[in-house]
Design an enzyme around this catalytic site. Structure first.
Site, PDB file in Angstrom:
ATOM      1  N   ARG A 166      49.217  35.250  28.842  1.00 41.23           N
ATOM      2  CA  ARG A 166      48.734  37.315  29.155  1.00 41.23           C
ATOM      3  C   ARG A 166      48.361  37.422  27.953  1.00 41.23           C
ATOM      4  NH1 ARG A 166      52.287  40.823  27.841  1.00 41.23           N
ATOM      5  NH2 ARG A 166      54.992  39.434  28.660  1.00 41.23           N
ATOM      6  N   TYR A 181      30.266  54.344  40.314  1.00 33.19           N
ATOM      7  CA  TYR A 181      31.452  53.597  41.714  1.00 33.19           C
ATOM      8  C   TYR A 181      32.619  54.877  42.248  1.00 33.19           C
ATOM      9  CZ  TYR A 181      33.308  49.364  43.160  1.00 33.19           C
ATOM     10  OH  TYR A 181      34.663  49.040  44.319  1.00 33.19           O
ATOM     11  N   ASP A 187      29.411  52.407  31.807  1.00 32.86           N
ATOM     12  CA  ASP A 187      29.652  50.591  32.998  1.00 32.86           C
ATOM     13  C   ASP A 187      27.949  49.754  33.254  1.00 32.86           C
ATOM     14  OD1 ASP A 187      29.520  49.732  35.235  1.00 32.86           O
ATOM     15  OD2 ASP A 187      30.920  50.519  36.386  1.00 32.86           O
ATOM     16  N   LYS A 209      30.027  40.765  40.138  1.00 34.18           N
ATOM     17  CA  LYS A 209      28.337  40.514  40.133  1.00 34.18           C
ATOM     18  C   LYS A 209      27.881  40.022  39.531  1.00 34.18           C
ATOM     19  CE  LYS A 209      31.285  44.863  42.236  1.00 34.18           C
ATOM     20  NZ  LYS A 209      31.147  44.308  43.218  1.00 34.18           N
TER      21      LYS A 209
HETATM   22  C1  LIG Z   1      29.325  49.898  38.793  1.00 38.95           C
HETATM   23  C2  LIG Z   1      30.679  48.864  39.395  1.00 38.95           C
HETATM   24  N1  LIG Z   1      31.774  49.269  38.103  1.00 38.95           N
HETATM   25  C3  LIG Z   1      32.794  48.426  38.619  1.00 38.95           C
HETATM   26  C4  LIG Z   1      33.214  48.157  40.212  1.00 38.95           C
HETATM   27  C5  LIG Z   1      34.796  47.232  40.367  1.00 38.95           C
HETATM   28  O1  LIG Z   1      34.404  45.882  40.313  1.00 38.95           O
HETATM   29  P1  LIG Z   1      35.451  45.501  40.913  1.00 38.95           P
HETATM   30  O2  LIG Z   1      35.729  45.118  42.416  1.00 38.95           O
HETATM   31  O3  LIG Z   1      35.477  44.194  39.736  1.00 38.95           O
HETATM   32  O4  LIG Z   1      37.119  45.264  40.633  1.00 38.95           O
HETATM   33  C6  LIG Z   1      32.348  48.371  40.767  1.00 38.95           C
HETATM   34  C7  LIG Z   1      32.381  47.079  42.168  1.00 38.95           C
HETATM   35  O5  LIG Z   1      32.135  47.306  43.392  1.00 38.95           O
HETATM   36  C8  LIG Z   1      30.613  48.248  40.834  1.00 38.95           C
HETATM   37  O6  LIG Z   1      29.989  48.011  41.482  1.00 38.95           O
END
Ligand SMILES: Cc1ncc(COP(=O)(O)O)c(C=O)c1O
Length: 400
Positions: A62, A114, A188, A213
């Site tokens: 961890r 998001y 992000d 992604k």
């Molecule tokens: C722009 C963005 N940030 C964060 C996330 C969250 O990622 P995760 O699904 O790996 O938790 C996503 C998920 O689609 C996203 O599109």
């Protein structure tokens, strides 16, 4: 890079070798056999020779481990950072960043971040006395207006999801820097990936990303990461990672590392295909509006051209027939798969209002600029002509 942008000089961090070479050699080959691919160290604990300390660099998985360590080093390098921490998902990475906040703090967040990021701040962190103001993050003046004495963080996502607006990172960083409270600028970078855009180079304090992604790239893992140049922030994030324990297992780290090796090659194909899909949709009778930063008509085209190496693999289309047209279009697609998520080699289509953004109220959808006819396309790496035929046939079906 699309033909149009090929040969243009791209910003790159000052790391000696170019991005494309560094990504391929992301694994450091430090194991005893010189394995080219970082091995999956699937163990929870490490032997101590004496009580004074473990034999190697790790004592418990961890806290740290070799496979995760390689991923963290590789991700930091590609983002132009000095430190990175990997998490079990993009959301866990975003939560780690939010853990830097304390009660009474104020956050300014972009209106089309998001959906779960928005929810985490406004429904979970709100309970700890952290207030959030939602703004148009493509307007630095709106960010400046929203900031208060107690603003501790500005959280932006660019390009935004699903309307693909582009935040001017340099101008935003200047606004944040000017604020006397020394707030953090968090970006992000999931939709761009470090190949197309590196927010730390524009003045962001922290970059977060869903490795699920583009970095993973094959729709086969869930993971996230945070990167920074600031050692104090790295230590705070690392402490949270250690205590809350939302870390990825070694197999997810292995897959993310494997994805990193082909990131630029995949991104170039994603961008080329997306450019063609956007051009096809633009002007089609069934389409009300196309959202793609590469189109000259896009409101943030100039910023995207300046800040990103290319315009990305995501295209959203607002269909003239509204929700019904969106359902018919999605049902008719053949190569594109109806599914959430993005950034994998497979082309995907999704309907934000009923899928990814299903928890948004009607007002929240309106504020995020998500009309009922909006379909988001994650344009994959398949043959461009197959994708164009697929989209064109489905669009023609709407106007027949
Ligand atoms: C722009 C963005 N940030 C964060 C996330 C969250 O990622 P995760 O699904 O790996 O938790 C996503 C998920 O689609 C996203 O599109």
């Amino acid at each position: 890079m699309t033909d149009e942008r090929a040969g243009e000089e791209r910003p790159d961090s000052d790391r000696g070798r170019s991005f494309e070479t560094r990504e391929v050699h992301a694994s450091a080959r430090t194991d005893q056999y010189g394995a080219l691919a970082t091995p999956i160290y699937a163990n929870s604990t490490y032997e101590y020779d004496t009580m004074d300390g473990p034999r190697g660099d790790h004592r418990y998985s961890r806290i740290s481990g070799p496979t995760r360590g390689e991923l963290e080093a590789a991700f930091a390098d590609l983002e132009g950072a000095d430190h990175a921490a990997a998490f079990a998902s993009g959301m866990a990475a975003i939560d780690a960043v939010c853990s830097l906040l304390t009660g009474g703090d104020h956050v300014v967040v972009g209106e089309s971040v998001y959906a779960e990021t928005h929810e985490l701040l406004t429904r979970v962190y709100a309970r700890y006395g952290i207030e959030t103001t939602v703004v148009d993050s493509t307007d630095p003046a709106a960010i400046a207006d929203a900031m208060r004495e107690e603003t501790a963080m500005v959280f932006a996502e660019t390009p935004t999801n699903p309307t693909l607006r582009v935040v001017d990172l340099e101008a935003t960083a200047a606004v944040v820097d000017d604020h006397p409270g020394d707030p953090l600028l968090v970006v992000d970078n999931t939709f761009a990936s470090p190949y197309l855009q590196r927010p730390l180079e524009y003045g962001a304090d922290l970059v977060v990303e869903s490795l699920t992604k583009y970095v993973g790239g094959h729709s086969d893992l869930v993971a996230g990461a945070v990167a920074t140049r600031d050692p104090a922030l790295a230590e705070a994030i690392g402490y949270y990672q250690y205590l809350r324990g939302g870390t990825p297992g070694p197999f997810a780290c292995f897959l993310a590392l494997r994805g990193i090796k082909t990131l630029s090659a995949r991104m170039e194909r994603h961008c080329r295909n997306a450019t063609a899909v956007a051009a096809l949709c633009d002007g089609h009778d069934a389409v009300e509006r196309v959202y793609y930063p590469g189109l000259e008509s896009h409101p943030n085209h100039a910023v995207a051209r300046e800040q990103m190496a290319d315009f990305g693999g995501m295209v959203s289309v607002d269909l003239a027939g509204g929700r019904e047209a969106a359902a018919a279009f999605a049902a008719d697609l053949d190569v594109f798969v109806l599914a959430e998520s993005l950034g994998g080699v497979e082309s995907l289509a999704e309907h934000p209002a009923t899928m990814t953004h299903q928890d948004f109220s009607r007002e929240e959808l309106e504020r995020a600029g998500i009309p009922p006819g909006l379909v988001r396309l994650s344009v994959g790496t398949e043959a461009r002509d197959d994708l164009l035929r697929d989209v064109e046939a489905s669009l023609n079906g709407l106007t027949a």
